[in-house]
Design an enzyme around this catalytic site. Structure first.
Site, PDB file in Angstrom:
ATOM      1  N   MET A 122       0.850  -0.975   0.066  1.00 50.27           N
ATOM      2  CA  MET A 122      -0.056   0.089   0.060  1.00 50.27           C
ATOM      3  C   MET A 122       0.944   1.194  -0.186  1.00 50.27           C
ATOM      4  SD  MET A 122      -2.904  -1.318   2.793  1.00 50.27           S
ATOM      5  CE  MET A 122      -1.582  -1.785   3.882  1.00 50.27           C
ATOM      6  N   ILE A 179       2.140  -5.102   8.187  1.00 48.14           N
ATOM      7  CA  ILE A 179       3.971  -4.705   8.198  1.00 48.14           C
ATOM      8  C   ILE A 179       3.725  -3.299   8.071  1.00 48.14           C
ATOM      9  CG2 ILE A 179       6.036  -5.177   7.068  1.00 48.14           C
ATOM     10  CD1 ILE A 179       5.027  -7.620   5.934  1.00 48.14           C
ATOM     11  N   GLY A 209       1.335   4.365   4.391  1.00 50.95           N
ATOM     12  CA  GLY A 209       2.313   3.453   3.649  1.00 50.95           C
ATOM     13  C   GLY A 209       2.740   2.153   4.165  1.00 50.95           C
ATOM     14  N   SER A 210       2.347   1.057   3.835  1.00 48.42           N
ATOM     15  CA  SER A 210       2.674  -0.127   4.359  1.00 48.42           C
ATOM     16  C   SER A 210       2.445  -1.572   3.707  1.00 48.42           C
ATOM     17  CB  SER A 210       1.730  -0.335   5.642  1.00 48.42           C
ATOM     18  OG  SER A 210       0.448  -0.213   5.186  1.00 48.42           O
ATOM     19  N   ARG A 211       2.134  -2.650   4.089  1.00 49.78           N
ATOM     20  CA  ARG A 211       2.088  -3.921   3.428  1.00 49.78           C
ATOM     21  C   ARG A 211       1.303  -4.790   4.304  1.00 49.78           C
ATOM     22  NH1 ARG A 211       7.548  -6.952   1.580  1.00 49.78           N
ATOM     23  NH2 ARG A 211       6.638  -9.120   1.527  1.00 49.78           N
TER      24      ARG A 211
END
Length: 252
Positions: A122, A179, A209-211
């Site tokens: 993301m 994450i 912002g991440s995953r």
């Protein structure tokens, strides 16, 4: 007023009313609600904009641009989720950044054998509300502190701060890992162990912002490609069975 003119005015009024209602409904359906977790940030951005505008007027409009971006970041749109226990639904909006067999994180207690991992990255413009990929029961939730390298890198799965959920599904236990990323500094998870969860149900959010990594047991086949854009709560990323008929969906 002559009757003919009266009825003509009534007809014009009735014609304008549906048009106005149609415009209102269009605007209402276009505006996406902001998740409550974003309210303090939107308010803070707005206050800063006012202060900057008091110092130098053009700075107010620059601040308002960032305020609107903040509201956009915390948007929480409705999604229509396929209701099928054989389907795995994307837990996040973003780009499919990895599809591979890897050993799941030790804290998930999913064993040492490689599992299918599908990762969705993301960026700061994606919706960051996270949704459950399958229906089941939350077995455990495990948080682990770590660093904040770019979440798109493969080593982020091991090095970065993360929060992992294990869900007992019809096809066995699956792992869902939030994450943190390069600018992400806060992982939110409002789910609890031993709670039931539906596919597409909101369970958390990561700021800026991440995953998301999804670990799937044997029998799951990917249904997405690297680089494909996924939509949380809607895109089917994997499947445990094929050759099936129509799937019922649920709005949430």
């Amino acid at each position: 007023m002559p009757r003919r003119r009266f009825f003509a005015n009534q007809q014009n009024e009735n014609a304008r009313r549906p048009a106005a209602m149609s415009l209102f409904n269009t605007v209402r359906n276009t505006i996406v609600p902001v998740h409550k977790e974003g309210y303090p940030f939107v308010a803070a951005f707005f206050v800063v904009s006012l202060v900057l505008g008091w110092i130098f007027k053009p700075l107010f409009w620059i601040g308002m641009i960032f305020t609107l971006w903040c509201a956009y970041f915390f948007r929480d749109p409705e999604r229509v989720t396929p209701q099928d226990d054989d389907l795995v639904i994307s837990p996040a909006d973003g780009k499919v950044s990895a599809i591979q067999m890897v050993t799941p994180p030790a804290e998930l207690n999913l064993g040492s054998e490689p599992m299918l991992r599908i990762s969705v990255f993301m960026n700061v413009f994606n919706c960051h509300v996270n949704r459950a990929p399958m229906r089941g029961r939350i077995v455990s939730i495990n948080y682990r502190s770590g660093s904040f390298v770019n979440a798109e890198l493969d080593k982020a799965s091991e090095d970065n701060e993360r929060n992992g959920l294990v869900i007992e599904s019809q096809h066995g236990q699956i792992g869902v890992v939030q994450i943190a990323g390069l600018v992400a500094r806060r992982i939110l998870c409002w789910a609890n162990p031993n709670e039931p969860v539906d596919a597409g149900e909101r369970f958390g959010l990561i700021r800026f912002g991440s995953r998301l990594d999804v670990f799937l047991p044997a029998g799951a086949a990917p249904r997405v490609s690297l680089g494909q854009t996924a939509v949380a709560g809607e895109t089917v990323i994997a499947e445990f069975a094929s050759a099936k008929g129509p799937v019922i969906s649920r709005r949430s």
